[in-house]
Structures are given as C-alpha cells and as structure tokens.
Design an enzyme around this catalytic site. Structure first.
Site, PDB file in Angstrom:
ATOM      1  NE  ARG A 139      33.880 -26.974 -38.264  1.00 35.14           N
ATOM      2  CZ  ARG A 139      32.556 -27.119 -38.407  1.00 35.14           C
ATOM      3  NH1 ARG A 139      31.699 -26.369 -37.742  1.00 35.14           N
ATOM      4  NH2 ARG A 139      32.088 -28.046 -39.208  1.00 35.14           N
ATOM      5  CD  GLU A 187      38.174 -26.459 -38.528  1.00 32.51           C
ATOM      6  OE1 GLU A 187      37.858 -26.304 -39.719  1.00 32.51           O
ATOM      7  OE2 GLU A 187      37.697 -27.351 -37.805  1.00 32.51           O
ATOM      8  CB  SER A 242      39.622 -29.499 -40.917  1.00 34.19           C
ATOM      9  OG  SER A 242      38.687 -30.481 -41.236  1.00 34.19           O
TER      10      SER A 242
HETATM   11  C1  LIG Z   1      40.260 -36.816 -35.773  1.00 30.81           C
HETATM   12  C2  LIG Z   1      39.622 -35.460 -35.557  1.00 30.81           C
HETATM   13  C3  LIG Z   1      38.443 -35.163 -36.207  1.00 30.81           C
HETATM   14  C4  LIG Z   1      37.845 -33.919 -36.023  1.00 30.81           C
HETATM   15  N1  LIG Z   1      36.689 -33.653 -36.683  1.00 30.81           N
HETATM   16  C5  LIG Z   1      36.075 -32.459 -36.500  1.00 30.81           C
HETATM   17  C6  LIG Z   1      34.827 -32.174 -37.143  1.00 30.81           C
HETATM   18  O1  LIG Z   1      34.268 -32.973 -37.861  1.00 30.81           O
HETATM   19  N2  LIG Z   1      34.259 -30.963 -36.930  1.00 30.81           N
HETATM   20  C7  LIG Z   1      34.834 -30.028 -36.121  1.00 30.81           C
HETATM   21  O2  LIG Z   1      34.249 -28.956 -35.941  1.00 30.81           O
HETATM   22  N3  LIG Z   1      36.021 -30.261 -35.490  1.00 30.81           N
HETATM   23  C8  LIG Z   1      36.648 -31.458 -35.668  1.00 30.81           C
HETATM   24  N4  LIG Z   1      37.834 -31.707 -35.043  1.00 30.81           N
HETATM   25  C9  LIG Z   1      38.452 -30.664 -34.207  1.00 30.81           C
HETATM   26  C10 LIG Z   1      38.083 -30.772 -32.722  1.00 30.81           C
HETATM   27  O3  LIG Z   1      37.498 -32.014 -32.449  1.00 30.81           O
HETATM   28  C11 LIG Z   1      37.109 -29.682 -32.293  1.00 30.81           C
HETATM   29  O4  LIG Z   1      37.611 -28.394 -32.584  1.00 30.81           O
HETATM   30  C12 LIG Z   1      36.778 -29.714 -30.790  1.00 30.81           C
HETATM   31  O5  LIG Z   1      35.810 -28.734 -30.548  1.00 30.81           O
HETATM   32  C13 LIG Z   1      37.995 -29.447 -29.924  1.00 30.81           C
HETATM   33  O6  LIG Z   1      37.618 -29.606 -28.558  1.00 30.81           O
HETATM   34  P1  LIG Z   1      38.757 -29.712 -27.435  1.00 30.81           P
HETATM   35  O7  LIG Z   1      38.079 -29.860 -26.112  1.00 30.81           O
HETATM   36  O8  LIG Z   1      39.721 -30.751 -27.787  1.00 30.81           O
HETATM   37  O9  LIG Z   1      39.387 -28.247 -27.508  1.00 30.81           O
HETATM   38  P2  LIG Z   1      40.921 -27.787 -27.557  1.00 30.81           P
HETATM   39  O10 LIG Z   1      41.540 -28.302 -28.817  1.00 30.81           O
HETATM   40  O11 LIG Z   1      41.598 -28.101 -26.285  1.00 30.81           O
HETATM   41  O12 LIG Z   1      40.723 -26.204 -27.697  1.00 30.81           O
HETATM   42  C14 LIG Z   1      40.123 -25.651 -28.858  1.00 30.81           C
HETATM   43  C15 LIG Z   1      39.705 -24.211 -28.577  1.00 30.81           C
HETATM   44  O13 LIG Z   1      38.636 -24.199 -27.626  1.00 30.81           O
HETATM   45  C16 LIG Z   1      38.954 -23.326 -26.551  1.00 30.81           C
HETATM   46  N5  LIG Z   1      38.368 -23.860 -25.323  1.00 30.81           N
HETATM   47  C17 LIG Z   1      38.492 -25.128 -24.819  1.00 30.81           C
HETATM   48  N6  LIG Z   1      37.795 -25.248 -23.678  1.00 30.81           N
HETATM   49  C18 LIG Z   1      37.230 -24.026 -23.426  1.00 30.81           C
HETATM   50  C19 LIG Z   1      36.409 -23.499 -22.393  1.00 30.81           C
HETATM   51  N7  LIG Z   1      36.007 -24.242 -21.370  1.00 30.81           N
HETATM   52  N8  LIG Z   1      36.038 -22.199 -22.475  1.00 30.81           N
HETATM   53  C20 LIG Z   1      36.414 -21.415 -23.499  1.00 30.81           C
HETATM   54  N9  LIG Z   1      37.187 -21.862 -24.524  1.00 30.81           N
HETATM   55  C21 LIG Z   1      37.589 -23.155 -24.491  1.00 30.81           C
HETATM   56  C22 LIG Z   1      40.481 -23.292 -26.504  1.00 30.81           C
HETATM   57  O14 LIG Z   1      40.927 -22.111 -25.873  1.00 30.81           O
HETATM   58  C23 LIG Z   1      40.817 -23.339 -27.975  1.00 30.81           C
HETATM   59  O15 LIG Z   1      40.672 -22.049 -28.522  1.00 30.81           O
HETATM   60  C24 LIG Z   1      38.459 -32.955 -35.180  1.00 30.81           C
HETATM   61  C25 LIG Z   1      39.650 -33.272 -34.514  1.00 30.81           C
HETATM   62  C26 LIG Z   1      40.237 -34.514 -34.697  1.00 30.81           C
HETATM   63  C27 LIG Z   1      41.510 -34.841 -33.966  1.00 30.81           C
END
Ligand SMILES: Cc1cc2nc3c(=O)[nH]c(=O)nc-3n(C[C@H](O)[C@H](O)[C@H](O)COP(=O)(O)OP(=O)(O)OC[C@H]3O[C@@H](n4cnc5c(N)ncnc54)[C@H](O)[C@@H]3O)c2cc1C
Length: 256
Positions: free
Chosen positions: A140, A252, A182
C-alpha cells in the site's frame, strides 16, 4: 483552470467542504499542489493544502509495442472492462476496487498478494518515464513524490472471469456504507480489524463516525460524520492497540 469540488459528495467517506481544485491539462511540474484521484482513500480536513486533479486528457487506454498505456485519470472499472474485452490477464483484482490509475499506483492498491505493481512496467512523470526497477514500493505504498500522468503495464493474455468473481466475493465482508476502504494497514502479526475488535472498538462510534460492525477496520460515516470525529476514533484505536498489544497501527487512509 480551477473547479469547485464538494468533498462531502466527491470523497467516498462523504466528508469535507467545497474547495477550489486546480484542473491539470498538461504534463508539467506543479509545485505546491496536492494531487488527488477519485477520493477513495482520503480524509480531508477543514484546512487542506492546495489541491489539484487530472483532467479527462489523462483518461485513456491503448496498446503500444506490446504494452498497455493507461492515463492516470482512467478509472479502475474502465481498465478492468478493457482487459476483459481484450482478454488481458492479472487485472481481475480491480473488480470493485475503486480509484483512478494514478491513485491506485501511488497506493500500490490491491488485495492479498495481488497488487498493481505486479503489472507495472513504468510510469510517466514530468521528469519523463521512470522504470519500475527505480521505484521503491511495498504494501500500500509507492515512494513517488510527483504527479503520475500515465502508467505503462506489461501485458499477459487470459482474462479470468472466475478470478474476477472470487475477488468480488472476497469483498462480501465489507460494509456497504461511506468509507475510505481500510482505515489502518495490516501489521505483520495480526490484521488491523482483529486488533480493533480485540480492544473493544468494533461497532464503536463517536458522533456519526464508527468502526463498522461488519468489518472493524472500516471507518464508516453513518450520516453526517466529520473529520474531527474520524480523527478521534483513529487516535483512540491507536492508543488502545498500543497499550494492549504494543503494536503501532499505521494509517492506510491519507489525511489532508
Ligand atoms: C469501499 C472501498 C474499498 C476499498 N478496497 C481497497 C482494496 O481492496 N485494496 C486497496 O488497496 N485499496 C482499497 N480501497 C482504497 C482505495 O480504493 C485505493 O487506495 C485507491 O487506490 C484510491 O484511488 P483514488 O484515485 O481514489 O485516490 P485518492 O484517494 O484520490 O488518493 C490516494 C493517494 O493517491 C495519490 N494520487 C492520486 N492520483 C495521483 C496521481 N495522478 N499521481 C500521484 N499520486 C496520486 C494522492 O495524492 C493520495 O496520496 C478501498 C476504498 C473503498 C472506498
């Protein structure tokens, strides 16, 4: 260009106010901005840093020289559908894993032993292409301090529908309420959910925020939960787990 985003609606945990966010259309260095994706892993305070988001210019998928080229603003669902249609293997774990490819890469998102870095070849930043071998990543986490504009993946044939189904089933124990996934990373010894349950916080609420009754490591918003309520619960869990197990829980979720 800027656009107003209401984070109470935009973020998956339904917390935050409306803020002006810079919309990025081209590859360049953007100093002083915090890049966000789809807001599935963030907990935003009432005083966040200046925020930026990638425009739809970075929402694309195509094949080139035997590699899969994906814009960082492409959603996980779109990539999964593409892989299914083109019979590409190893992206089945993206089923119901919400986020954009930029966010998924920065978080090295995944499930059990499947994580996005398994398939990554390189990433594109304002400093050019960085090969996976030159990126430090772990569970992660990827040490990338700049904006990811594009991700280049290795391709193997053979999309597996059964695998996709089993990934969806693995999510049966996740609550169907606003959350950011998480809350804590799983420490080596025990799962974070087990530890939260053992210290008596499964189902425990402060205001409208609660450690879910269904899965204790999901911090859920039951109605009008706030950043402060979330932080109080997070600190309480950290304190109790430290006292009872001498384990430091590591967040996380990213707080801004
Ligand atoms: C219901 C649910 C279930 C989930 N299950 C999982 C799972 O099973 N496994 C898991 O790993 N995660 C899980 N997550 C967490 C989430 O889905 C992941 O962390 C996902 O990668 C977040 O992506 P996002 O685009 O929404 O990023 P954001 O939440 O918008 O940002 C997360 C991070 O990524 C960085 N970021 C975003 N875009 C860029 C970019 N273009 N360049 C550099 N950095 C960037 C941001 O600065 C921040 O640090 C879950 C979330 C939910 C709500």
């Amino acid at each position: 260009m800027y656009k107003k985003i209401n984070f109470k609606k935009y973020s998956s945990i339904n917390i935050g106010e409306e803020y002006e966010v810079k919309v990025i259309n081209e590859i360049q260095e953007y100093k002083g901005y915090y890049i966000i994706g789809r807001g599935n892993n963030i907990l935003i305070s009432n005083n966040p840093p200046p925020l930026a988001i990638l425009s739809d210019n970075f929402d694309y998928i195509f094949k080139k020289n035997g590699k899969l080229i994906v814009g960082a603003a492409t959603s996980s669902g779109k990539l999964l559908t593409y892989c299914k249609k083109h019979n590409i293997a190893n992206f089945e774990f993206l089923a119901k894993l919400p986020g954009n490819i930029g966010g998924l890469t920065k978080m090295n998102a995944g499930l059990k032993e499947w994580e996005i870095f398994n398939q990554i070849n390189s990433i594109k930043t304002s400093n050019g292409i960085i090969k996976k071998e030159n990126i430090i990543y772990s569970y992660r986490k990827a040490e990338i301090d700049t904006i990811i504009f594009e991700v280049i993946f290795n391709i193997e044939n053979g999309f597996d529908i059964k695998k996709q189904k089993s990934f969806v089933e693995m999510r049966d124990n996740q609550p169907n309420m606003p959350s950011a996934g998480s809350c804590f990373k799983n420490p080596k010894e025990y799962s974070a959910g087990y530890l939260i349950e053992q210290v008596g916080l499964k189902g425990y609420s402060i205001g409208d925020m609660s450690f879910s009754k269904i899965h204790a490591n999901f911090l859920v918003n039951t109605n009008n939960g706030t950043f402060n309520e979330a932080i109080k619960l997070i600190n309480l869990a950290k304190e109790k787990v430290k006292k009872q197990f001498n384990i430091e829980l590591e967040l996380e979720i990213i707080t801004l």
